[in-house]
Design a protein around this motif. Structure first.
Motif, PDB file in Angstrom:
ATOM      1  N   GLY A  93       0.779  -1.479  -0.120  1.00 30.09           N
ATOM      2  CA  GLY A  93       0.050  -0.074   0.151  1.00 30.09           C
ATOM      3  C   GLY A  93       0.655   1.304   0.487  1.00 30.09           C
ATOM      4  O   GLY A  93       1.998   1.429   0.511  1.00 30.09           O
ATOM      5  N   LEU A  94       0.516   2.408  -0.150  1.00 29.93           N
ATOM      6  CA  LEU A  94       0.941   3.888  -0.027  1.00 29.93           C
ATOM      7  C   LEU A  94       0.520   4.191   0.822  1.00 29.93           C
ATOM      8  O   LEU A  94      -0.526   4.349   0.233  1.00 29.93           O
ATOM      9  CB  LEU A  94       0.934   4.288  -1.916  1.00 29.93           C
ATOM     10  N   ALA A  95       0.887   5.815   0.903  1.00 29.63           N
ATOM     11  CA  ALA A  95       0.494   6.336   2.258  1.00 29.63           C
ATOM     12  C   ALA A  95       0.642   7.390   1.277  1.00 29.63           C
ATOM     13  O   ALA A  95       1.811   8.210   0.356  1.00 29.63           O
ATOM     14  CB  ALA A  95       1.450   6.505   3.429  1.00 29.63           C
ATOM     15  N   PRO A  96       0.117   8.797   1.913  1.00 26.84           N
ATOM     16  CA  PRO A  96       0.007   9.938   1.414  1.00 26.84           C
ATOM     17  C   PRO A  96       1.475  10.524   1.005  1.00 26.84           C
ATOM     18  O   PRO A  96       1.607  10.276   2.452  1.00 26.84           O
ATOM     19  CB  PRO A  96      -1.206  10.955   1.935  1.00 26.84           C
ATOM     20  N   ALA A  97       2.036  11.151   0.382  1.00 25.39           N
ATOM     21  CA  ALA A  97       3.144  12.166   0.641  1.00 25.39           C
ATOM     22  C   ALA A  97       2.848  13.743   0.697  1.00 25.39           C
ATOM     23  O   ALA A  97       2.171  14.079   0.122  1.00 25.39           O
ATOM     24  CB  ALA A  97       3.516  11.867  -0.702  1.00 25.39           C
ATOM     25  N   GLU A  98       3.594  13.936   2.147  1.00 30.71           N
ATOM     26  CA  GLU A  98       3.307  15.592   2.336  1.00 30.71           C
ATOM     27  C   GLU A  98       4.374  15.981   1.985  1.00 30.71           C
ATOM     28  O   GLU A  98       5.959  15.501   1.758  1.00 30.71           O
ATOM     29  CB  GLU A  98       3.277  16.004   3.400  1.00 30.71           C
ATOM     30  N   ALA A  99       4.348  17.240   1.991  1.00 31.96           N
ATOM     31  CA  ALA A  99       5.507  18.044   1.686  1.00 31.96           C
ATOM     32  C   ALA A  99       6.887  17.880   0.023  1.00 31.96           C
ATOM     33  O   ALA A  99       7.821  17.826   0.519  1.00 31.96           O
ATOM     34  CB  ALA A  99       6.628  18.497   2.370  1.00 31.96           C
ATOM     35  N   PHE A 100       5.796  17.032  -1.208  1.00 34.36           N
ATOM     36  CA  PHE A 100       6.950  16.585  -1.691  1.00 34.36           C
ATOM     37  C   PHE A 100       7.414  17.518  -2.688  1.00 34.36           C
ATOM     38  O   PHE A 100       6.742  18.642  -2.327  1.00 34.36           O
ATOM     39  CB  PHE A 100       5.770  16.062  -2.804  1.00 34.36           C
ATOM     40  N   SER A 101       8.659  17.380  -3.275  1.00 40.13           N
ATOM     41  CA  SER A 101       9.457  17.873  -4.316  1.00 40.13           C
ATOM     42  C   SER A 101      10.078  17.585  -4.760  1.00 40.13           C
ATOM     43  O   SER A 101      11.043  16.586  -4.881  1.00 40.13           O
ATOM     44  CB  SER A 101      10.252  19.290  -3.587  1.00 40.13           C
ATOM     45  N   ALA A 102      10.251  18.189  -6.554  1.00 35.04           N
ATOM     46  CA  ALA A 102      11.372  16.855  -7.111  1.00 35.04           C
ATOM     47  C   ALA A 102      11.895  18.247  -7.323  1.00 35.04           C
ATOM     48  O   ALA A 102      11.459  18.979  -7.596  1.00 35.04           O
ATOM     49  CB  ALA A 102       9.823  16.839  -8.358  1.00 35.04           C
TER      50      ALA A 102
END
Ligand code: ADP
Ligand code: MG
Length: 291
Positions: A93-102
């Motif tokens: 399962g995947l969990a929600p991502a916060e403060a994502f940056s690429a």
């Protein structure tokens, strides 16, 4: 060449799946000495898959893959898609991502369930101050097989090394042989790891490699190559558009992005690279008589 002979040649090219978007490309192609090609999606299929995952002491494989995929789920990079697919295939399962940056050319970062997850190239880890030395041997082994090593840090600690690998298009070896037969020098330009790029180039008999080129840097490489003579650049991606425009002749892969196609002089209607040599040979045959 007469207007009629140019029309005949571009018509013949179209039958062979090579579309001339600009009329003078047939002329510019004649002088080309160097063909520079993007790696991912041009020489290779551009759909990598996850091949390896080695965790550091104290980290669980499934847990790391789940964190890694949760962070990558927000990225559109083919590497990210490979990671997400691998997690899905294992039923994780995947969990929600916060403060994502690429950070293009480096990797991605996000906070997953309160833990800071960073994924990317060795230069990303260097910037974070995370030592990759524990995986030096593993990284070299993977790169020598033509796989791209990537590192995962969790809360600032090195958690794993993973690798992705992309398949060379079946048509690529014959396309490169045809370019060499026409006496051209073939250069590969890529954002990928140097050692990986060199392994792929060696396997394909490519003459020179420009690796670890940051997005936006391909155009500088093309400008530098042009000092030695006319250059054709072949690419498929959004970030290939400036290099396609900067080259004497820009050649886009028809299965690539619209931006690349719109920046190109010539479009290869199929994904195969064999059309590059076809275009060059037609240009030489047609232009032979004009001087
Ligand atoms: P290329 O188009 O040749 O793959 P990029 O500039 O897109 O070049 O990527 C260069 C390198 O940056 C990749 O090989 C990888 O190490 C790192 N990178 C970029 N995006 C990601 C991502 N979403 N996840 C992990 N690593 C990434
Ligand atoms: Mg590409």
């Amino acid at each position: 060449a007469t207007p009629t002979s140019i029309m005949v040649a571009t018509g013949r090219a179209a039958e062979l799946g090579v579309l001339f978007r600009k009329g003078d490309a047939l002329q510019s192609l004649r002088g080309v000495r160097t063909v520079a090609l993007d790696k991912t999606g041009t020489l290779t299929e551009g759909r990598p898959s996850l091949t390896d995952l080695v965790t550091a002491e104290g980290f669980d494989e499934a847990e790391v893959l789940s964190l890694l995929a949760s962070a990558e789920a927000r990225s559109e990079h083919p590497i990210a898609q490979a990671v997400v697919r691998a997690a899905e295939e294992r039923g994780l399962g995947l969990a929600p991502a916060e403060a994502f940056s690429a950070d293009p050319g480096f990797g991605v970062s996000a906070v997953i369930a309160g833990r800071r997850v960073e994924v990317g190239a060795d230069r990303l880890m260097q910037r974070l101050g995370v030592a990759v030395a524990p995986f030096a041997e593993e990284a070299a082994r993977l790169a020598d097989e033509g796989r791209t090593p990537l590192y995962v840090a969790v809360d600032g600690r090195l958690a794993a090394i993973v690798a992705v690998a992309d398949t060379v298009k079946p048509s690529t070896p014959a396309a490169l042989a045809a370019l060499h037969a026409l006496g051209l020098s073939v250069v590969m330009i890529t954002g990928d790891n140097r050692r990986t790029a060199e392994a792929v180039a060696r396997r394909l008999g490519i003459d020179a490699v420009e690796a670890e080129v940051l997005p936006g840097g391909k155009v500088e490489v093309v400008e530098r190559l042009k000092r030695a003579g006319p250059v054709a650049f072949v690419g498929d991606g959004i970030n290939d558009a400036p290099a396609l425009a900067a080259a004497d002749v820009g050649i886009a892969i028809g299965t690539g992005t619209d931006v690349a196609i719109e920046s190109a002089d010539v479009v290869l209607m199929s994904g195969a690279l064999t059309g590059v040599a076809t275009a060059l040979a037609l240009s030489r045959a047609t232009m032979r008589n004009i001087t």
